[in-house]
Write a protein that holds these residues in place. Sequence first.
Motif, short mmCIF file in Angstrom:
data_model
loop_
_atom_site.label_atom_id
_atom_site.label_comp_id
_atom_site.label_asym_id
_atom_site.label_seq_id
_atom_site.Cartn_x
_atom_site.Cartn_y
_atom_site.Cartn_z
N LEU A 92 38.11 39.84 43.64
CA LEU A 92 37.89 41.29 43.50
C LEU A 92 36.53 41.58 42.87
N LYS A 93 36.15 40.80 41.87
CA LYS A 93 34.84 41.00 41.27
C LYS A 93 33.72 40.74 42.26
N ASP A 94 33.88 39.71 43.08
CA ASP A 94 32.87 39.40 44.10
C ASP A 94 32.75 40.53 45.12
N LEU A 95 33.89 41.08 45.52
CA LEU A 95 33.85 42.20 46.48
C LEU A 95 33.18 43.43 45.87
N MET A 96 33.46 43.69 44.60
CA MET A 96 32.85 44.84 43.94
C MET A 96 31.34 44.64 43.76
N THR A 97 30.94 43.40 43.52
CA THR A 97 29.51 43.11 43.38
C THR A 97 28.80 43.18 44.73
N GLN A 98 29.45 42.69 45.75
CA GLN A 98 28.85 42.69 47.08
C GLN A 98 28.80 44.08 47.69
N TYR A 99 29.84 44.89 47.40
CA TYR A 99 29.90 46.25 47.95
C TYR A 99 30.12 47.23 46.79
N PRO A 100 29.08 47.52 46.01
CA PRO A 100 29.25 48.37 44.82
C PRO A 100 29.65 49.81 45.13
N ASP A 101 29.37 50.29 46.34
CA ASP A 101 29.68 51.68 46.70
C ASP A 101 31.00 51.82 47.45
N VAL A 102 31.73 50.72 47.57
CA VAL A 102 32.98 50.73 48.34
C VAL A 102 34.15 50.78 47.37
N HIS A 103 35.11 51.65 47.67
CA HIS A 103 36.31 51.80 46.86
C HIS A 103 37.38 50.85 47.40
N LEU A 104 37.88 49.96 46.54
CA LEU A 104 38.87 48.97 46.95
C LEU A 104 40.28 49.50 46.73
N LEU A 105 41.11 49.34 47.76
CA LEU A 105 42.52 49.72 47.69
C LEU A 105 43.35 48.45 47.82
N ILE A 106 43.99 48.05 46.75
CA ILE A 106 44.78 46.82 46.76
C ILE A 106 46.22 47.15 47.12
N TYR A 107 46.72 46.50 48.14
CA TYR A 107 48.10 46.71 48.59
C TYR A 107 48.93 45.47 48.25
N ILE A 108 50.14 45.71 47.79
CA ILE A 108 51.09 44.62 47.58
C ILE A 108 52.45 45.06 48.12
N GLY A 109 53.27 44.08 48.44
CA GLY A 109 54.62 44.35 48.89
C GLY A 109 55.61 44.04 47.79
N ALA A 110 56.61 44.89 47.63
CA ALA A 110 57.63 44.71 46.60
C ALA A 110 59.01 44.81 47.23
N LEU A 111 59.89 43.94 46.81
CA LEU A 111 61.26 43.94 47.32
C LEU A 111 62.17 44.70 46.36
N ARG A 112 63.00 45.54 46.92
CA ARG A 112 63.99 46.26 46.14
C ARG A 112 65.38 45.73 46.49
N THR A 113 66.16 45.44 45.46
CA THR A 113 67.52 44.98 45.67
C THR A 113 68.35 45.37 44.46
N HIS A 114 69.62 45.03 44.49
CA HIS A 114 70.52 45.47 43.43
C HIS A 114 70.45 44.55 42.22
N PHE A 115 70.95 45.04 41.11
CA PHE A 115 71.00 44.28 39.87
C PHE A 115 72.04 43.15 39.99
N PRO A 116 71.80 41.98 39.46
CA PRO A 116 70.68 41.57 38.61
C PRO A 116 69.56 40.89 39.37
N TYR A 117 69.67 40.83 40.71
CA TYR A 117 68.68 40.09 41.49
C TYR A 117 67.33 40.79 41.52
N ASN A 118 67.30 42.08 41.19
CA ASN A 118 66.02 42.77 41.14
C ASN A 118 65.13 42.20 40.04
#
Length: 324
Positions: free
Chosen positions: A230-256
């Motif tokens: 991420l630091k390298d991307l910000m240094t290489q493209y200082p004017d670009v806004h980075l949007l980080i996407y992650i996936g999250a699983l939802r399930t019932h307790f207690p496995y959540n």
Amino acid sequence: MGRADTSISAMVLVIITGAVVTNLIPLYAIGVFLGFTISQAGMTRRFWRAGQLKPGEFTYGLETKITYDPRWSIKIAISGLGAVVTFMVMIVFIITKFSHGAWFIVLLIPALVWVFFRIHRHYKETAARLKLDETPVFAQKAVVFDPAMHSEMAVYFCDTWSKLAVSVVGSIIKRGIPVKIIHIGVDAKRAAAFQKRSQEIAELNGWDRSVMEVIDDPYRDLYSMVTTILKDLMTQYPDVHLLIYIGALRTHFPYNLLHMSTDRFLRDALMEAGDDIALTVKQVHLDALPLPEGFKVTFEHATDHHIDEQAETASHTATPNSAA
């Protein structure tokens, strides 16, 4: 285990044993001989599987490759005898020291085993629900990032191509945002599988292969690697806004509770990288994904026998004297 957990466990043992150190000896002895019994039984199982193979064949255990062993019968007898002896010693300790604190370990170990089995089953079911049977087809093409044209870029750290990954990537390309899908290579087999699936996706959907990238991490330090990328991307493209996407699983307790580390991990990495980064979490309901038909929980990665081509070639090219 954290300091708080260790302290609580120590307090429980002190209360149960009445603060008498000698009362801890049965707990220690039972634990030791249980470990010996399990290890010897595991080796017995391994040598039995090796004996079912033919010369030149191999199969896989949980973490290792099992090949044919001509001395499997001797080894299985030794390991089997060891398992029986250590099991008998453990039973003797349980019977003779039951009223001196051994009852606690007798109750604790089955409870822990039951919990571990439930966790194991959940992870197996999760993997089966998320597994891709076919190469996914996306409704739109992934946009290739061009710093001369785009002021923002979506970055998705993908461990493996799964239904969760497809959902995250699908939500990105629907927005028309240029995307970079990054796999951090800490395992050669996983990296190769990711590259193979990425190539299939690129060919089927007409994507530019530069959208997906594998970055090797020889030190296997994901936290530092994510921060560095991420630091390298910000240094290489200082004017670009980075949007980080992650996936999250939802399930019932207690496995959540077993699926709450990824977002925290990336959140901490983002805080190390800088302020001009946004984090978007795409949630998928795990219980809504069906289990494959005929799904069965197993402790083996594979049970099929495969031919070792090198061993087979060597056996065919052996001289008559060596064969005799």
